[in-house]
Scaffold this active site. Structure first.
Site, PDB file in Angstrom:
ATOM      1  N   GLY A  12       0.291  -0.513   0.141  1.00  0.00           N
ATOM      2  CA  GLY A  12      -0.097   0.132  -0.410  1.00  0.00           C
ATOM      3  C   GLY A  12       1.011   1.270  -0.278  1.00  0.00           C
ATOM      4  O   GLY A  12       1.791   1.679   0.278  1.00  0.00           O
ATOM      5  N   ASP A  13       0.400   2.577   0.184  1.00  0.00           N
ATOM      6  CA  ASP A  13       0.759   3.704  -0.555  1.00  0.00           C
ATOM      7  C   ASP A  13       2.158   4.072  -1.477  1.00  0.00           C
ATOM      8  O   ASP A  13       2.811   4.597  -1.256  1.00  0.00           O
ATOM      9  CB  ASP A  13       1.563   4.240   0.784  1.00  0.00           C
ATOM     10  CG  ASP A  13       0.227   4.214   2.627  1.00  0.00           C
ATOM     11  OD1 ASP A  13      -0.776   4.088   2.101  1.00  0.00           O
ATOM     12  OD2 ASP A  13       1.222   2.955   3.230  1.00  0.00           O
ATOM     13  N   LYS A  16      -1.008   5.191  -6.035  1.00  0.00           N
ATOM     14  CA  LYS A  16      -1.958   4.646  -5.790  1.00  0.00           C
ATOM     15  C   LYS A  16      -2.370   5.829  -6.695  1.00  0.00           C
ATOM     16  O   LYS A  16      -3.033   6.164  -8.355  1.00  0.00           O
ATOM     17  CB  LYS A  16      -2.661   3.460  -6.322  1.00  0.00           C
ATOM     18  CG  LYS A  16      -2.172   2.683  -5.876  1.00  0.00           C
ATOM     19  CD  LYS A  16      -3.555   1.367  -5.568  1.00  0.00           C
ATOM     20  CE  LYS A  16      -4.195   1.708  -4.554  1.00  0.00           C
ATOM     21  NZ  LYS A  16      -2.579   1.125  -3.046  1.00  0.00           N
ATOM     22  N   ALA A  39      -7.908   3.404   3.471  1.00  0.00           N
ATOM     23  CA  ALA A  39      -7.261   3.608   2.194  1.00  0.00           C
ATOM     24  C   ALA A  39      -6.654   5.404   2.539  1.00  0.00           C
ATOM     25  O   ALA A  39      -7.281   6.340   3.036  1.00  0.00           O
ATOM     26  CB  ALA A  39      -8.185   4.090   0.701  1.00  0.00           C
ATOM     27  N   GLY A  40      -5.895   5.537   1.860  1.00  0.00           N
ATOM     28  CA  GLY A  40      -5.917   7.177   1.976  1.00  0.00           C
ATOM     29  C   GLY A  40      -4.969   7.576   0.554  1.00  0.00           C
ATOM     30  O   GLY A  40      -3.681   6.956   0.201  1.00  0.00           O
ATOM     31  N   HIS A  41      -5.276   9.077  -0.412  1.00  0.00           N
ATOM     32  CA  HIS A  41      -4.664   9.043  -1.184  1.00  0.00           C
ATOM     33  C   HIS A  41      -3.608  10.249  -0.921  1.00  0.00           C
ATOM     34  O   HIS A  41      -4.875  10.915  -1.009  1.00  0.00           O
ATOM     35  CB  HIS A  41      -6.165   8.628  -2.790  1.00  0.00           C
ATOM     36  CG  HIS A  41      -5.940   8.121  -3.496  1.00  0.00           C
ATOM     37  ND1 HIS A  41      -5.459   5.969  -3.201  1.00  0.00           N
ATOM     38  CD2 HIS A  41      -7.497   6.967  -3.620  1.00  0.00           C
ATOM     39  CE1 HIS A  41      -6.099   4.740  -3.396  1.00  0.00           C
ATOM     40  NE2 HIS A  41      -7.555   5.707  -3.707  1.00  0.00           N
ATOM     41  N   GLN A 223      -5.913  -0.308  -0.725  1.00  0.00           N
ATOM     42  CA  GLN A 223      -5.102  -1.084   0.329  1.00  0.00           C
ATOM     43  C   GLN A 223      -3.828  -2.060  -1.403  1.00  0.00           C
ATOM     44  O   GLN A 223      -3.498  -0.899  -2.012  1.00  0.00           O
ATOM     45  CB  GLN A 223      -5.064  -2.545   0.965  1.00  0.00           C
ATOM     46  CG  GLN A 223      -5.405  -1.873   2.036  1.00  0.00           C
ATOM     47  CD  GLN A 223      -7.356  -1.437   1.384  1.00  0.00           C
ATOM     48  OE1 GLN A 223      -7.782  -1.752   1.564  1.00  0.00           O
ATOM     49  NE2 GLN A 223      -7.516   0.339   2.539  1.00  0.00           N
ATOM     50  N   THR A 238      -5.315  -6.606   4.794  1.00  0.00           N
ATOM     51  CA  THR A 238      -6.627  -5.884   5.354  1.00  0.00           C
ATOM     52  C   THR A 238      -8.034  -7.583   5.100  1.00  0.00           C
ATOM     53  O   THR A 238      -7.510  -8.417   4.900  1.00  0.00           O
ATOM     54  CB  THR A 238      -7.035  -4.573   4.148  1.00  0.00           C
ATOM     55  OG1 THR A 238      -8.239  -4.303   4.924  1.00  0.00           O
ATOM     56  CG2 THR A 238      -6.835  -5.297   2.787  1.00  0.00           C
ATOM     57  N   THR A 299      -3.780   8.210   6.295  1.00  0.00           N
ATOM     58  CA  THR A 299      -5.060   8.110   7.275  1.00  0.00           C
ATOM     59  C   THR A 299      -5.041   7.906   8.584  1.00  0.00           C
ATOM     60  O   THR A 299      -5.676   8.491   9.312  1.00  0.00           O
ATOM     61  CB  THR A 299      -5.361   6.381   6.359  1.00  0.00           C
ATOM     62  OG1 THR A 299      -5.817   6.626   4.894  1.00  0.00           O
ATOM     63  CG2 THR A 299      -7.170   6.469   7.414  1.00  0.00           C
ATOM     64  N   PRO A 303       4.376   6.904  11.116  1.00  0.00           N
ATOM     65  CA  PRO A 303       5.149   6.285  10.450  1.00  0.00           C
ATOM     66  C   PRO A 303       5.458   4.750   9.674  1.00  0.00           C
ATOM     67  O   PRO A 303       4.868   4.372  10.188  1.00  0.00           O
ATOM     68  CB  PRO A 303       6.466   7.142  11.479  1.00  0.00           C
ATOM     69  CG  PRO A 303       5.406   7.720  13.027  1.00  0.00           C
ATOM     70  CD  PRO A 303       4.604   7.396  12.522  1.00  0.00           C
ATOM     71  N   LYS A 330       8.532   6.957  -6.880  1.00  0.00           N
ATOM     72  CA  LYS A 330       9.324   8.077  -6.438  1.00  0.00           C
ATOM     73  C   LYS A 330      10.313   7.736  -6.046  1.00  0.00           C
ATOM     74  O   LYS A 330      11.213   7.725  -5.270  1.00  0.00           O
ATOM     75  CB  LYS A 330       8.921   7.793  -4.260  1.00  0.00           C
ATOM     76  CG  LYS A 330       7.254   8.441  -4.218  1.00  0.00           C
ATOM     77  CD  LYS A 330       6.950   7.854  -2.837  1.00  0.00           C
ATOM     78  CE  LYS A 330       6.800   9.259  -1.657  1.00  0.00           C
ATOM     79  NZ  LYS A 330       6.311   9.316  -0.557  1.00  0.00           N
TER      80      LYS A 330
HETATM   81  P1  IMP Z   1      -7.736  -2.796   8.114  1.00  0.00           P
HETATM   82  O1  IMP Z   1      -7.544  -2.333   6.676  1.00  0.00           O
HETATM   83  O2  IMP Z   1      -7.638  -1.477   8.967  1.00  0.00           O
HETATM   84  O3  IMP Z   1      -8.458  -3.355   8.982  1.00  0.00           O
HETATM   85  O4  IMP Z   1      -5.778  -3.148   8.391  1.00  0.00           O
HETATM   86  C1  IMP Z   1      -5.403  -4.408   8.610  1.00  0.00           C
HETATM   87  C2  IMP Z   1      -3.444  -3.953   7.356  1.00  0.00           C
HETATM   88  O5  IMP Z   1      -3.494  -3.762   6.793  1.00  0.00           O
HETATM   89  C3  IMP Z   1      -3.346  -2.929   8.305  1.00  0.00           C
HETATM   90  O6  IMP Z   1      -1.470  -3.617   9.024  1.00  0.00           O
HETATM   91  C4  IMP Z   1      -3.066  -1.628   8.553  1.00  0.00           C
HETATM   92  O7  IMP Z   1      -2.043  -0.920   8.758  1.00  0.00           O
HETATM   93  C5  IMP Z   1      -3.496  -2.269   6.332  1.00  0.00           C
HETATM   94  N1  IMP Z   1      -4.096  -1.304   5.560  1.00  0.00           N
HETATM   95  C6  IMP Z   1      -5.187  -0.661   5.211  1.00  0.00           C
HETATM   96  N2  IMP Z   1      -5.236   0.218   4.246  1.00  0.00           N
HETATM   97  C7  IMP Z   1      -4.001   0.666   4.703  1.00  0.00           C
HETATM   98  C8  IMP Z   1      -3.867   1.423   3.369  1.00  0.00           C
HETATM   99  O8  IMP Z   1      -3.731   2.087   2.747  1.00  0.00           O
HETATM  100  N3  IMP Z   1      -2.416   1.247   3.197  1.00  0.00           N
HETATM  101  C9  IMP Z   1      -1.046   0.513   3.230  1.00  0.00           C
HETATM  102  N4  IMP Z   1      -1.460  -0.032   4.541  1.00  0.00           N
HETATM  103  C10 IMP Z   1      -2.874  -0.554   4.974  1.00  0.00           C
END
Ligand code: IMP
Length: 427
Positions: A12-13, A16, A39-41, A223, A238, A299, A303, A330
């Site tokens: 993730g991150d 995208k 998620a976080g874009h 993700q 996730t 989100t 860190p 990057k």
């Molecule tokens: P959940 O999706 O909140 O259940 O978290 C499950 C795992 O997925 C954790 O390790 C989160 O940090 C990771 N995770 C969920 N969404 C993201 C994302 O958008 N980017 C990176 N890691 C994520």
């Protein structure tokens, strides 16, 4: 016809949002098909920075219809916070479409997410605490609340009653917490129902008809591959399908209509939350990547854990997703290093693994086998052609490409939309 899928190749991150946004002006629909506001874009347009959690990044592109598919879990309060935030900055969100079959995150699931993590102690997943896992669990247990349920108070009340029969017991008897009442939950869920209704439709039908008209549909994963509930580093994943297969189930578009899969990989690797990460760096190099790449969660602000690029992972992502093109983001962050390590395989108890070990415990014990490529010092942020990159940066990209089994079509060299080297147009 074309339906294009964008997935994250690592944890993730990977950027995208930027890649999706890059394609945005050429696509008619951008669909989010899994996940929720975990998620976080971050998308940078001119001097404006947009942090999106739930809304598809296509919402920033005029003329593009953003769609939240059936595979998404929706926090309605967050949805309206984001809509209002964008409207306040002049972004028109009226074209948004939301699947009537998407599941809704109820407050009791946010609570259960947080208390479960505390309960798990050292075995915690490091979730975002947004109620994602418990809401997907309800979906599979067939006690979930769907968007369409919000438009009939009687049906909604019956469904909340059914869900709370189980969830209420979990909260009170296992976690010693107060369970919300049915009335309170129904009231919270109904708070925005009227405002929600113009957005709600049969998104599967909408997208099928769009493809019949030869419009371009972009399916954007939340993700990433290694966080996928089936193909990721289970249980540190996730709760949804974040790979290209999930694009079909989460949108209602069949596999036969997908003709391009773009995977986004960072030029190094990051991870948030718990779980194994073979190339993770605990030294100054990790700190260098975190600072230079500004690796803090969009989100949660956490860190991110940082490490070198891992081509066992990118190869795996290529295989699982059927990648046609990689976008390597990057690359500029690696500028200024004497040598750039590339993980080519793992050593697990003296045995070399060129492919992802099927056994999670082997992955936990994997030690990276590195190739060390010479670094570069030149500023690459203005590069637009591959030839503009220093020879060593070119060699790095070419080696990662060779080890990843699919072409690297676009290379990110800075946060701005136009800061990219395009080797092969994505469309
Ligand atoms: P959940 O999706 O909140 O259940 O978290 C499950 C795992 O997925 C954790 O390790 C989160 O940090 C990771 N995770 C969920 N969404 C993201 C994302 O958008 N980017 C990176 N890691 C994520």
């Amino acid at each position: 016809m074309p339906a294009i899928v964008i997935v994250g190749a690592q944890w993730g991150d990977e950027g995208k949002g930027k890649a999706t946004d890059h394609l945005g002006s050429q696509v008619d629909y951008v669909v989010k098909f899994n996940g929720g506001n975990n998620a976080g874009h971050t998308v940078v347009i001119g001097d404006q920075k947009f942090a999106l959690h739930l809304l598809p990044s296509g919402i920033l592109t005029p003329g593009c219809t953003p769609v939240i598919g059936n595979g998404v879990v929706v926090d309605i309060d967050v949805l309206f916070e984001e809509i209002e935030g964008l409207e306040a900055r002049g972004v028109d969100t009226s074209g948004l479409k939301l699947s009537a079959n998407a599941h809704v995150i109820a407050d009791y699931n946010r609570t259960i997410d947080k208390v479960t993590e505390r309960f798990l102690g050292s075995r915690r997943i490091g979730t975002t605490g947004r109620g994602i896992g418990p809401t997907y669990a309800d979906k599979m247990n067939r006690i979930g609340i769907r968007v369409q349920d919000l438009f009939d108070e009687k049906i909604l009340t019956a469904k909340v009653e059914g869900a709370l029969e189980l969830k209420g017991q979990i909260l009170t008897k296992i976690y010693n917490r107060r369970a919300p009442s049915v009335e309170q939950t129904v009231e919270e869920l109904l708070a925005h129902a009227e405002r929600l209704s113009p957005y709600v439709c049969d998104t599967g039908l909408l997208l099928g008809q769009a493809l019949d008209r030869d419009e371009v549909v972009l399916l954007e994963a939340g993700q990433a591959t290694l966080l996928d509930v089936d193909h990721g580093t289970y249980p540190f994943v996730t709760s949804s399908s974040a790979t290209s297969g999930g694009a079909c189930t989460g949108s209602g578009i069949p596999p036969t209509r997908i003709d391009q899969v773009i995977a986004i990989a960072k030029a190094y690797t990051t991870r948030v939350g718990e779980g194994p990460f073979p190339t993770e760096l605990h030294d100054d190099s990790g700190e260098f990547l975190r600072k230079a790449g500004w690796e803090y969660g969009t989100t949660t602000g956490r860190p991110r854990r940082c490490g070198w690029v891992d081509t066992v992972i990118t190869r795996y992502a290529e295989r699982v997703n059927g990648v046609t093109d990689f976008v390597l983001t990057k690359l500029d962050v690696l500028t200024g290093l004497e040598q750039v390590p590339v993980c080519v395989a793992y050593d697990v108890d003296g045995v070399r693994h060129d492919e992802m070990p099927v056994n999670q415990s082997d992955f936990h014990h994997a030690t990276p086998i590195y190739e060390y490529l010479p670094g570069w010092w030149e500023d690459i942020s203005d590069a637009r052609d591959f030839a503009d990159l220093p020879k060593n940066a070119q060699a790095y990209v070419e080696r990662v490409e060779e080890l990843s089994n699919a072409r690297i079509s676009v290379i990110g060299v800075g946060p701005e939309r136009e800061q990219a080297v395009v080797r092969h147009a994505l469309r």
